[in-house]
Design an enzyme around this catalytic site. Structure first.
Site, PDB file in Angstrom:
ATOM      1  CE  LYS A  22      41.138  43.622  43.884  1.00  0.00           C
ATOM      2  NZ  LYS A  22      42.438  44.114  43.484  1.00  0.00           N
ATOM      3  CG  ASN A  23      40.940  45.084  40.023  1.00  0.00           C
ATOM      4  OD1 ASN A  23      41.380  45.289  41.159  1.00  0.00           O
ATOM      5  ND2 ASN A  23      41.013  43.923  39.431  1.00  0.00           N
ATOM      6  CB  CYS A 117      48.311  38.792  43.939  1.00  0.00           C
ATOM      7  SG  CYS A 117      46.811  39.297  44.760  1.00  0.00           S
ATOM      8  NE  ARG A 122      50.634  41.298  39.323  1.00  0.00           N
ATOM      9  CZ  ARG A 122      49.555  41.558  40.075  1.00  0.00           C
ATOM     10  NH1 ARG A 122      49.492  41.133  41.304  1.00  0.00           N
ATOM     11  NH2 ARG A 122      48.555  42.289  39.579  1.00  0.00           N
ATOM     12  CG  ASP A 305      41.755  39.211  38.352  1.00  0.00           C
ATOM     13  OD1 ASP A 305      41.541  40.430  38.352  1.00  0.00           O
ATOM     14  OD2 ASP A 305      42.911  38.723  38.327  1.00  0.00           O
ATOM     15  NE  ARG A 397      45.165  43.255  48.470  1.00  0.00           N
ATOM     16  CZ  ARG A 397      45.835  42.970  47.355  1.00  0.00           C
ATOM     17  NH1 ARG A 397      46.498  41.839  47.248  1.00  0.00           N
ATOM     18  NH2 ARG A 397      45.850  43.821  46.334  1.00  0.00           N
TER      19      ARG A 397
HETATM   20  C1  EPZ Z   1      45.341  44.311  37.046  1.00  0.00           C
HETATM   21  O1  EPZ Z   1      46.668  44.040  37.460  1.00  0.00           O
HETATM   22  C2  EPZ Z   1      44.458  43.831  38.180  1.00  0.00           C
HETATM   23  N1  EPZ Z   1      44.790  44.574  39.383  1.00  0.00           N
HETATM   24  C3  EPZ Z   1      44.666  42.337  38.408  1.00  0.00           C
HETATM   25  O2  EPZ Z   1      43.696  41.930  39.364  1.00  0.00           O
HETATM   26  C4  EPZ Z   1      44.385  41.590  37.116  1.00  0.00           C
HETATM   27  O3  EPZ Z   1      44.726  40.232  37.290  1.00  0.00           O
HETATM   28  C5  EPZ Z   1      45.216  42.165  35.969  1.00  0.00           C
HETATM   29  O4  EPZ Z   1      44.989  43.583  35.862  1.00  0.00           O
HETATM   30  C6  EPZ Z   1      44.850  41.554  34.624  1.00  0.00           C
HETATM   31  O5  EPZ Z   1      43.493  41.757  34.365  1.00  0.00           O
HETATM   32  C7  EPZ Z   1      44.289  45.830  39.500  1.00  0.00           C
HETATM   33  O6  EPZ Z   1      43.596  46.322  38.630  1.00  0.00           O
HETATM   34  C8  EPZ Z   1      44.651  46.544  40.763  1.00  0.00           C
HETATM   35  P1  EPZ Z   1      48.434  43.918  33.940  1.00  0.00           P
HETATM   36  P2  EPZ Z   1      47.898  44.656  36.621  1.00  0.00           P
HETATM   37  O7  EPZ Z   1      49.350  45.081  33.949  1.00  0.00           O
HETATM   38  O8  EPZ Z   1      47.540  46.002  36.110  1.00  0.00           O
HETATM   39  C9  EPZ Z   1      52.474  42.254  32.200  1.00  0.00           C
HETATM   40  C10 EPZ Z   1      42.902  41.036  41.375  1.00  0.00           C
HETATM   41  O9  EPZ Z   1      42.841  39.886  41.829  1.00  0.00           O
HETATM   42  N2  EPZ Z   1      52.989  43.617  32.395  1.00  0.00           N
HETATM   43  O10 EPZ Z   1      47.235  43.929  33.047  1.00  0.00           O
HETATM   44  O11 EPZ Z   1      49.127  44.510  37.424  1.00  0.00           O
HETATM   45  C11 EPZ Z   1      52.238  41.527  33.519  1.00  0.00           C
HETATM   46  O12 EPZ Z   1      53.425  40.922  33.987  1.00  0.00           O
HETATM   47  C12 EPZ Z   1      44.149  41.487  40.665  1.00  0.00           C
HETATM   48  O13 EPZ Z   1      41.969  41.866  41.435  1.00  0.00           O
HETATM   49  C13 EPZ Z   1      54.244  43.935  31.898  1.00  0.00           C
HETATM   50  O14 EPZ Z   1      54.922  43.104  31.308  1.00  0.00           O
HETATM   51  O15 EPZ Z   1      47.955  43.621  35.407  1.00  0.00           O
HETATM   52  C14 EPZ Z   1      51.195  40.514  33.137  1.00  0.00           C
HETATM   53  O16 EPZ Z   1      51.837  39.391  32.557  1.00  0.00           O
HETATM   54  C15 EPZ Z   1      45.174  40.381  40.563  1.00  0.00           C
HETATM   55  N3  EPZ Z   1      54.716  45.196  32.075  1.00  0.00           N
HETATM   56  C16 EPZ Z   1      50.379  41.234  32.055  1.00  0.00           C
HETATM   57  O17 EPZ Z   1      51.182  42.326  31.606  1.00  0.00           O
HETATM   58  C17 EPZ Z   1      53.981  46.170  32.720  1.00  0.00           C
HETATM   59  O18 EPZ Z   1      54.456  47.322  32.836  1.00  0.00           O
HETATM   60  C18 EPZ Z   1      49.059  41.779  32.545  1.00  0.00           C
HETATM   61  O19 EPZ Z   1      49.328  42.600  33.652  1.00  0.00           O
HETATM   62  C19 EPZ Z   1      52.717  45.820  33.225  1.00  0.00           C
HETATM   63  C20 EPZ Z   1      52.230  44.539  33.043  1.00  0.00           C
END
Ligand code: EPZ
Length: 420
Positions: A22-23, A117, A122, A305, A397
């Site tokens: 998915k991702n 989610c 986020r 995840d 989803r």
């Molecule tokens: C991706 O989300 C995935 N979603 C998530 O999967 C997954 O949990 C996550 O990566 C971590 O592996 C998709 O790929 C669509 P991050 P993403 O940016 O990109 C902080 C699922 O169930 N952060 O790696 O949103 C954030 O708050 C979903 O498939 C900032 O601070 O995750 C978090 O604490 C749920 N500033 C950490 O980084 C930013 O600009 C990791 O978030 C971006 C993120």
């Protein structure tokens, strides 16, 4: 309203085929906008997030045809717009990738702030930091992000957090930035590598994906091309955990076993037998699962995840286990639903303290997000009696034919419609 009902206690046995990630799919589909040709992408999972994104591409004027349920042909030669409305993408997070693709190719993008989610703020500040470093002007108002640039110029971008989204989004935009862009402290997840491989197939020049420094040399344009999405690490892990909690014997096939190393290590620690092949992992559960401690980390650490699913499993292990969520500030909403099934879990800050050896008993519960829903299914498979799960739209989803695949493994699970 749709519900999933499960009569627990059945041992899962047999083979389950894993679909595309998915991702990776939700990054590669928007990335196709960066191509000035025709892209054929296969091994896509037949899930809601893919269809929502394809709908957004169609609104932008791209011709998108599914040649079968897992293969799409995207023609981005005649794209007519660069603005997406909130309604088109409101309940998914990956819509933010449209920003990087539209900004890269057209130097203009107008995309709603992401949904998705609800475990914590986020933010997307690191995405914006990367786009601004490349020369873009960012405006955020009325829930919309508008990014514009006369041109994009390569830059050195340090990500304060190894954000998957920021890494991929900036990488897509940087394909069209003049000169060299270096993303430091980059995310190393398999779907980061998959998106880089897709873009390179189209003629991009990206090196180092999968390490913490990714170098992108800007190009004038991208051709079309064909690409196959990698298998879904999280779907695979969900079925591995389902096999373990039911004391089953399941072959999880069509996967990349290396992607599962952190989970395989934990299941082995808990007493399961793990047998690895080239493209499958066989999980033989143990009647006496042992407790263990888990800490979620960026790849190759234990994936956040799989955190909710792992908590459900640890409820069945002997002894006390600790699960620390180190990626998101609050991903424990699912715990209150597990407590309704008889689990004994306390949350203190970012740590869940799981008292194992509890007898889970069926109850009515509600999924609070995608992976929380998966955790409730896993707990329901092991609970005595019937479990009914609401909000199944979350599951749709990210999991293709979830009930059918579990039924084929011997679960007593079905989806029911209830008129409100
Ligand atoms: C991706 O989300 C995935 N979603 C998530 O999967 C997954 O949990 C996550 O990566 C971590 O592996 C998709 O790929 C669509 P991050 P993403 O940016 O990109 C902080 C699922 O169930 N952060 O790696 O949103 C954030 O708050 C979903 O498939 C900032 O601070 O995750 C978090 O604490 C749920 N500033 C950490 O980084 C930013 O600009 C990791 O978030 C971006 C993120």
């Amino acid at each position: 309203m749709e519900y999933i009902t499960i009569n627990g206690g059945k041992r899962l046995q047999g083979t389950v085929q894993i679909n595309g990630a998915k991702n990776a799919a939700v990054a590669i589909i928007p990335a196709a906008i960066a191509s000035a040709g025709v892209c054929v992408i296969d091994n896509l999972p037949a899930i809601r997030d893919v269809h929502v994104l394809v709908g957004a591409l169609r609104k932008l004027g791209l011709s998108c045809q599914f040649t079968d349920e897992h293969t799409i042909k995207i023609d981005s030669r005649d794209i007519s717009g660069s603005a997406i409305t909130y309604d088109q993408v409101k309940d998914m997070r990956a819509s933010y990738y449209l920003l990087g693709a539209l900004l890269g190719r057209f130097k203009r993008a107008e995309v709603p702030l992401p949904g998705g989610c609800n475990f914590g703020l986020r933010p997307i500040d690191l995405h914006m930091k990367g786009f601004e470093a490349l020369g873009a002007k960012i405006q955020i108002e009325h829930g919309m992000v508008t990014a514009t640039a006369d041109k994009l110029v390569g830059a050195n971008i340090y990500l304060d957090v190894s954000s998957v989204g920021a890494t991929i989004n900036v990488m897509i935009a940087a394909v069209y930035a003049e000169g060299i862009t270096q993303i430091e402290n980059a995310a190393k997840e398999p779907h980061v590598v998959d998106t880089a491989n897709f873009l390179n197939k189209l003629g991009a020049k990206i090196k180092g994906a999968g390490t913490d420094i990714i170098r992108i040399t800007g190009v004038e344009s991208l051709n079309g091309g064909e690409y196959s999405v990698i298998p879904d690490q999280i779907e695979a892990g969900t079925y591995m955990i389902a096999a373990a909690i039911t004391g089953g014997d399941v072959v999880v096939s069509n996967i990349i076993p290396k992607h599962m190393d952190s989970l395989s290590a934990k299941l082995t620690e808990m007493g399961c037998r793990i047998i690895e092949g080239d493209d499958y992992i066989r999980v033989i559960g143990s009647p006496n699962l042992q407790n263990c401690n888990v800490k979620t980390m960026f790849y190759p650490g234990f994936p956040t995840d799989l955190h909710p699913q792992m908590t459900a499993l640890l409820c069945k292990a002997q002894g006390t286990s600790l699960l620390t969520e180190a990626v998101f500030e609050h991903r424990f909403q699912y715990v209150k639903e597990l407590l309704r099934l008889g689990a004994n879990v306390k949350v203190e800050g970012r740590v869940a303290i799981i008292e194992g050896g509890t007898i889970l008993t069926g109850a009515q519960v509600m999924a609070t997000d995608l992976r929380a829903g998966a955790a409730l299914v896993i707990a329901g498979l092991a609970a005595q009696g019937q479990t009914t799960i609401g909000n199944v739209k979350y599951l749709d989803r990210g999991y293709e034919r979830f009930e059918d695949k579990l039924t084929a493994l011997g679960a007593d699970i079905s989806r029911i419609q209830v008129d409100e």
